[in-house]
Design a protein around this motif. Structure first.
Motif, short mmCIF file in Angstrom:
data_model
loop_
_atom_site.label_atom_id
_atom_site.label_comp_id
_atom_site.label_asym_id
_atom_site.label_seq_id
_atom_site.Cartn_x
_atom_site.Cartn_y
_atom_site.Cartn_z
N UNK A 332 -0.75 -8.56 -19.65
CA UNK A 332 -1.87 -8.40 -20.58
C UNK A 332 -3.04 -9.32 -20.25
N UNK A 333 -2.74 -10.48 -19.67
CA UNK A 333 -3.80 -11.47 -19.47
C UNK A 333 -4.53 -11.30 -18.14
N UNK A 334 -3.84 -10.80 -17.11
CA UNK A 334 -4.44 -10.69 -15.78
C UNK A 334 -4.28 -9.25 -15.30
N UNK A 335 -5.22 -8.38 -15.61
CA UNK A 335 -5.09 -6.96 -15.25
C UNK A 335 -4.91 -6.73 -13.75
N UNK A 336 -5.47 -7.63 -12.92
CA UNK A 336 -5.36 -7.46 -11.47
C UNK A 336 -3.91 -7.49 -10.98
N UNK A 337 -3.01 -7.99 -11.79
CA UNK A 337 -1.61 -8.11 -11.38
C UNK A 337 -0.80 -6.83 -11.59
N UNK A 338 -1.35 -5.86 -12.29
CA UNK A 338 -0.53 -4.75 -12.77
C UNK A 338 -0.07 -3.80 -11.68
N UNK A 339 -0.85 -3.64 -10.65
CA UNK A 339 -0.47 -2.70 -9.59
C UNK A 339 -0.81 -1.27 -9.96
N UNK A 340 0.00 -0.32 -9.50
CA UNK A 340 1.28 -0.48 -8.83
C UNK A 340 1.13 -1.02 -7.40
N UNK A 341 2.16 -1.79 -6.99
CA UNK A 341 2.18 -2.41 -5.69
C UNK A 341 3.27 -1.79 -4.81
N UNK A 342 2.93 -1.60 -3.57
CA UNK A 342 3.94 -1.23 -2.57
C UNK A 342 4.45 -2.52 -1.95
N UNK A 343 5.73 -2.83 -2.17
CA UNK A 343 6.32 -4.07 -1.69
C UNK A 343 7.35 -3.70 -0.63
N UNK A 344 7.05 -4.06 0.60
CA UNK A 344 7.96 -3.76 1.71
C UNK A 344 8.68 -5.04 2.11
N UNK A 345 9.99 -5.07 1.92
CA UNK A 345 10.83 -6.19 2.33
C UNK A 345 11.20 -5.97 3.78
N UNK A 346 10.70 -6.85 4.64
CA UNK A 346 10.87 -6.67 6.08
C UNK A 346 11.37 -7.98 6.67
N UNK A 348 12.64 -11.39 6.63
CA UNK A 348 12.70 -12.45 5.61
C UNK A 348 11.42 -12.56 4.78
N UNK A 349 10.49 -11.60 4.90
CA UNK A 349 9.22 -11.68 4.18
C UNK A 349 8.94 -10.40 3.43
N UNK A 350 7.91 -10.45 2.57
CA UNK A 350 7.46 -9.27 1.83
C UNK A 350 6.01 -8.98 2.18
N UNK A 351 5.72 -7.71 2.44
CA UNK A 351 4.35 -7.24 2.64
C UNK A 351 3.94 -6.47 1.39
N UNK A 352 2.79 -6.82 0.84
CA UNK A 352 2.37 -6.28 -0.45
C UNK A 352 0.98 -5.66 -0.33
N UNK A 353 0.84 -4.45 -0.84
CA UNK A 353 -0.46 -3.76 -0.86
C UNK A 353 -0.46 -2.76 -2.02
#
Length: 416
Positions: A332-346, A348-353
């Protein structure tokens, strides 16, 4: 409403100290104490002060401390929220909420991906997206109940001089990075001001190789009536099992001077299994039939993700993984966080877009306070789903997600 939220100016220290003294009244914390703390505190000074102004008058303030917190082996930039003070004439108007939401944006702009605090009321900060992220089991026992080991106890000595202090710092940093999650990446200022007090003492454990492998800081509670005095463990860190045994043994040897030791154990430490009698003192807590009370559960730190893609991109995974999720976050406080996000676990790391379509293995939906708890390791994804705190459309992936995000339970000694 003519409100302005901004960094505080140096000439406003007097006004901020007055607000803090009104909000946190205490016999030993008057106006001068607050002025010194706000300028010279262990975790920050004037550069961390955040103010609320209404019609030219200061009506609220807090600290947005510059910190780095070790999470899964990475020191992440986080905002430490402290000393939230609202003028007595401006309570119950939502001012604190607006002050902090503006502070979130300020912290994001300077690069903080998360925030950590100790709450005055957990429910208030849960409403702002924070999740509980730390537990300790508090034992109150005679020193003689701790396991003794004469050989290892002989390797413990008092901290004396700069070389010993440097050894403590090195032990802390290695443990925070490699063995724990949640500790702060302490600066020289933190170390200089956090434990050097007359009521504190420190010991080091020295291994067979001649290297320091553990330390403990204790507080002498000699301020209490003589029949109620005790010694309490402020923090302990070890890099080896012999160091752990040595510190336990040293504490066990203090029975001639101290009636009780108050020991706060990590939930995964198994401290109760080391005691010869793990019961709490009689009548200190109700029993349950033939079950007896053993430790008091303490909860304290709270954590919030401020920048979902930025935080996830920094988070290391515990095991190699190949999975793609869609993540939908209720914030509710930070709209930029809502996504939806594509999270690729590759690996030992995560790629987010941002998610724009394509193959995925599952979709997970959750509020930001639950995401924050999962991120720092306070709960596992399966616990969030099982408890109704999150949903996932393909439960079969939960086990792999649990394994990838696994870290030790969060643990933090610093208070602010």
């Amino acid at each position: 409403m003519s409100e302005t939220f901004r960094p505080a100016r140096p000439d406003e220290i007097d006004d901020v100290a007055r607000l803090e003294a009104h909000s946190f009244p205490a016999p030993d914390r008057g106006h001068e104490w607050w002025e010194d703390f706000l300028l010279n505190g262990p975790h920050g000074g004037i550069e961390a002060l955040w103010a609320a102004e209404e019609r030219g008058r200061l009506v609220g303030a807090c600290q947005l401390l510059w910190m780095r917190q070790w999470i899964g082996g990475v020191a992440m930039p986080v905002m430490g929220l402290g000393s939230v003070a609202i003028a007595p004439t401006h309570r119950k108007r939502g001012l604190a909420t607006r002050l902090l939401i503006a502070g979130f944006e300020h912290a994001r702009e300077r690069g903080d991906v998360g925030s950590v605090l100790y709450p005055f009321r957990a429910s208030f900060y849960e409403g702002l997206g924070y999740g509980l992220a730390g537990e300790a089991h508090q034992y109150q026992v005679p020193p003689s109940l701790l396991p003794d080991d004469k050989q290892e106890r002989m390797r413990v000595r008092m901290v004396d001089g700069e070389d010993d202090e440097a050894a403590m710092r090195a032990i802390y940093r290695e443990a925070a990075q490699r063995l724990q999650t949640g500790q702060l990446d302490r600066t020289e200022r933190n170390w200089r001001q956090s434990w050097k007090r007359d009521d504190l003492a420190a010991v080091l454990y020295w291994g067979e190789s001649g290297e320091a492998e553990g330390y403990a800081i204790v507080r002498y509670r000699a301020d209490l009536p003589i029949d109620r005095r005790f010694i309490e463990l402020e923090e302990r860190v070890w890099l080896s099992l012999p160091a752990q045994r040595g510190i336990y043994a040293w504490l066990s040897s203090l029975g001639d001077q101290w009636r009780e030791v108050v020991y706060r154990a990590h939930p995964e430490e198994g401290f109760g299994d080391r005691l010869s009698e793990p019961r709490l003192p009689l009548l200190s807590a109700p029993s349950w039939g033939l079950w007896f009370p053993s430790a008091t559960l303490l909860r304290g730190p709270m954590f919030r993700v401020l920048d979902v893609p930025g935080a996830l991109a920094l988070r290391q995974l515990a095991v190699n993984c190949d999975m793609t999720l869609v993540l939908e976050v209720d914030d509710e406080q930070i709209p930029e966080n809502r996504g939806p996000w594509r999270v690729h676990l590759d690996g030992r790391r995560m790629e987010v877009e941002p998610y724009t379509g394509g193959h995925i293995d599952a979709t997970m939906r959750l509020p930001v306070d639950t995401l924050s708890r999962i991120f720092i390791g306070a709960i596992a994804p399966w616990q969030a789903v099982a408890g109704g705190l999150a949903t996932i459309d393909r439960p079969a992936v939960i086990q792999r997600l649990d394994q990838a995000l696994a870290v030790p339970k969060p643990w933090m000694f610093d208070r602010f």
